[in-house]
Design an enzyme around this catalytic site. Structure first.
Site, PDB file in Angstrom:
ATOM      1  N   GLN A  31       0.830  -1.206   0.000  1.00 28.25           N
ATOM      2  CA  GLN A  31       0.000   0.000   0.000  1.00 28.25           C
ATOM      3  C   GLN A  31       0.867   1.259   0.000  1.00 28.25           C
ATOM      4  OE1 GLN A  31      -3.256  -0.192  -0.374  1.00 28.25           O
ATOM      5  NE2 GLN A  31      -3.529   2.040  -0.395  1.00 28.25           N
TER       6      GLN A  31
ATOM      7  N   ALA B 270      -5.788   5.287  -0.327  1.00 31.22           N
ATOM      8  CA  ALA B 270      -5.590   5.399   1.120  1.00 31.22           C
ATOM      9  C   ALA B 270      -4.117   5.343   1.462  1.00 31.22           C
ATOM     10  CB  ALA B 270      -6.326   4.266   1.829  1.00 31.22           C
TER      11      ALA B 270
ATOM     12  N   SER C 236      -5.869   1.700   4.807  1.00 28.71           N
ATOM     13  CA  SER C 236      -6.504   1.084   3.630  1.00 28.71           C
ATOM     14  C   SER C 236      -7.301  -0.171   3.989  1.00 28.71           C
ATOM     15  CB  SER C 236      -5.431   0.705   2.603  1.00 28.71           C
ATOM     16  OG  SER C 236      -6.000  -0.041   1.542  1.00 28.71           O
TER      17      SER C 236
ATOM     18  N   HIS D 252      -7.839  -2.461   1.860  1.00 29.31           N
ATOM     19  CA  HIS D 252      -7.163  -3.582   1.195  1.00 29.31           C
ATOM     20  C   HIS D 252      -6.191  -4.286   2.150  1.00 29.31           C
ATOM     21  CE1 HIS D 252      -8.627  -3.185  -2.920  1.00 29.31           C
ATOM     22  NE2 HIS D 252      -8.571  -1.857  -2.760  1.00 29.31           N
TER      23      HIS D 252
ATOM     24  N   ASP E  39     -11.454  -5.145  -5.372  1.00 28.32           N
ATOM     25  CA  ASP E  39     -11.788  -4.304  -6.525  1.00 28.32           C
ATOM     26  C   ASP E  39     -12.156  -5.241  -7.677  1.00 28.32           C
ATOM     27  OD1 ASP E  39     -11.180  -2.046  -5.066  1.00 28.32           O
ATOM     28  OD2 ASP E  39      -9.145  -1.836  -5.891  1.00 28.32           O
TER      29      ASP E  39
ATOM     30  N   GLU F 246     -16.302   4.965  -5.802  1.00 32.98           N
ATOM     31  CA  GLU F 246     -15.604   3.819  -6.382  1.00 32.98           C
ATOM     32  C   GLU F 246     -16.602   2.676  -6.572  1.00 32.98           C
ATOM     33  OE1 GLU F 246     -12.087   2.678  -4.279  1.00 32.98           O
ATOM     34  OE2 GLU F 246     -11.105   4.627  -4.540  1.00 32.98           O
TER      35      GLU F 246
ATOM     36  N   TRP G 295     -16.393   0.063  -8.117  1.00 31.48           N
ATOM     37  CA  TRP G 295     -15.728  -1.229  -8.252  1.00 31.48           C
ATOM     38  C   TRP G 295     -15.242  -1.797  -6.925  1.00 31.48           C
ATOM     39  CZ3 TRP G 295     -13.719   3.504  -9.703  1.00 31.48           C
ATOM     40  CH2 TRP G 295     -12.624   3.964  -8.971  1.00 31.48           C
ATOM     41  N   HIS G 296     -15.251  -0.965  -5.851  1.00 30.83           N
ATOM     42  CA  HIS G 296     -14.662  -1.353  -4.567  1.00 30.83           C
ATOM     43  C   HIS G 296     -15.753  -1.896  -3.636  1.00 30.83           C
ATOM     44  CE1 HIS G 296     -11.640  -0.729  -1.201  1.00 30.83           C
ATOM     45  NE2 HIS G 296     -12.786  -0.828  -0.513  1.00 30.83           N
TER      46      HIS G 296
END
Length: 293
Positions: A173, A194, A199, A201, A208, A257, A259-260
């Site tokens: 990240q 982020a 984040s 993730h 995503d 977003e 897609w997230h």
């Protein structure tokens, strides 16, 4: 000596008074008060004056007794009992999982809330059997739900999906954020990438997703693709939340977003869908916003 003619005259003259007497007597009897009966006379059956002869009866007719009016008792109208009021569903338990523990499926991480520890790494990372753009792992629960969701999209709508990105370590990240800063500047980078330690993730709970064939990958227009529309309408069924809605930038701190998607589990995703809440910050009353703290 009386002749035969004289005798006949005499006979006629003597018979007239007797007849007159009889007529007068009959008239006197017929002139009695109606209802009166001669002394000693018993009325015969059918005598029209028989009812008046009894002193117990009056000349005025006795009115007939009116029978009492009977009001019928109304039959009760059958009624259908009201159905019992259904019991209110139990209140959702917001304390079932922690919003602070980095390993919790409900952890809330944003610009105001860093992971603790800041370099957290999940221990159950796997690679589900799906299509990838960047082959990155995710936590086991996420992998199971994602596989089911991709299969449903294919079965129900004939759509294909791929994983654009999933778990990124603290170091990964850091590289992604620094690249965004170098390319667009920090002010812009902070709107869509982020910082390390902030984040989703890094939790292993975020994915995503891209369309197959690729179209509008990592772009706002993904929301208008068939894959983006299907995910927005159905991801909650599999425990996912579209984490950064277009109308909640001030709450989440990040730009739209489509897609997230963040895995939070079916119970919570279903509850949020039912009550119409679209962010974890609003539901759990956690700090958010566009500034890092």
């Amino acid at each position: 000596m009386i002749s035969g003619e004289a005798r006949r005259r005499a006979k006629r003259s003597t018979s007239v008074p007797a007849v007159a007497v009889l007529l007068l007597l009959g008239a006197a009897l017929s002139a009695c008060t109606p209802g009166a009966t001669a002394a000693g006379h018993q009325p015969w059956p059918g005598d029209p004056h028989r009812a008046a002869a009894s002193p117990a009866h009056s000349a005025t007719p006795t009115p007939r007794r009116t029978p009492p009016t009977v009001t019928p008792t109304p039959r009760p109208t059958p009624t259908t009992p009201a159905p019992p009021t259904p019991a209110a569903p139990p209140a959702f338990d917001k304390t079932a999982h922690s919003v602070d523990d980095a390993a919790s499926p409900w952890v809330v991480v944003n610009k105001s809330r860093a992971l603790s520890p800041v370099d957290f790494a999940p221990g159950d990372l796997v690679y589900p059997d799906v299509t990838y753009v960047n082959r990155q792992p995710m936590r086991q629960g996420v992998a199971t739900a994602l596989t089911a969701m991709f299969a449903a999209g294919k079965r129900e709508a004939g759509l294909d999906f791929s994983v654009q990105s999933a778990y990124r370590s603290f170091d990964s990240q850091t590289r992604v954020y620094n690249e965004d800063v170098a390319q667009h500047g920090q002010e812009y980078a902070d709107t869509d990438t982020a910082r390390p330690g902030h984040s989703e993730h890094q939790t292993g709970l975020a994915v995503d997703i891209s369309a197959v064939p690729a179209r509008c990958s990592l772009d706002a227009c993904f929301g208008q693709t068939p894959q983006g529309e299907w995910l927005a309408a159905n991801a909650w069924r599999y425990g996912f939340l579209l984490r950064y809605p277009a109308d909640k930038v001030a709450v989440t701190g990040f730009a739209f977003e489509p897609w997230h998607f963040r895995y939070i589990g079916v119970p919570l995703s279903t509850h949020l869908h039912t009550i119409g809440v679209t962010t974890l910050e609003e539901f759990f009353h956690c700090a958010g916003g566009t500034e890092y703290h």
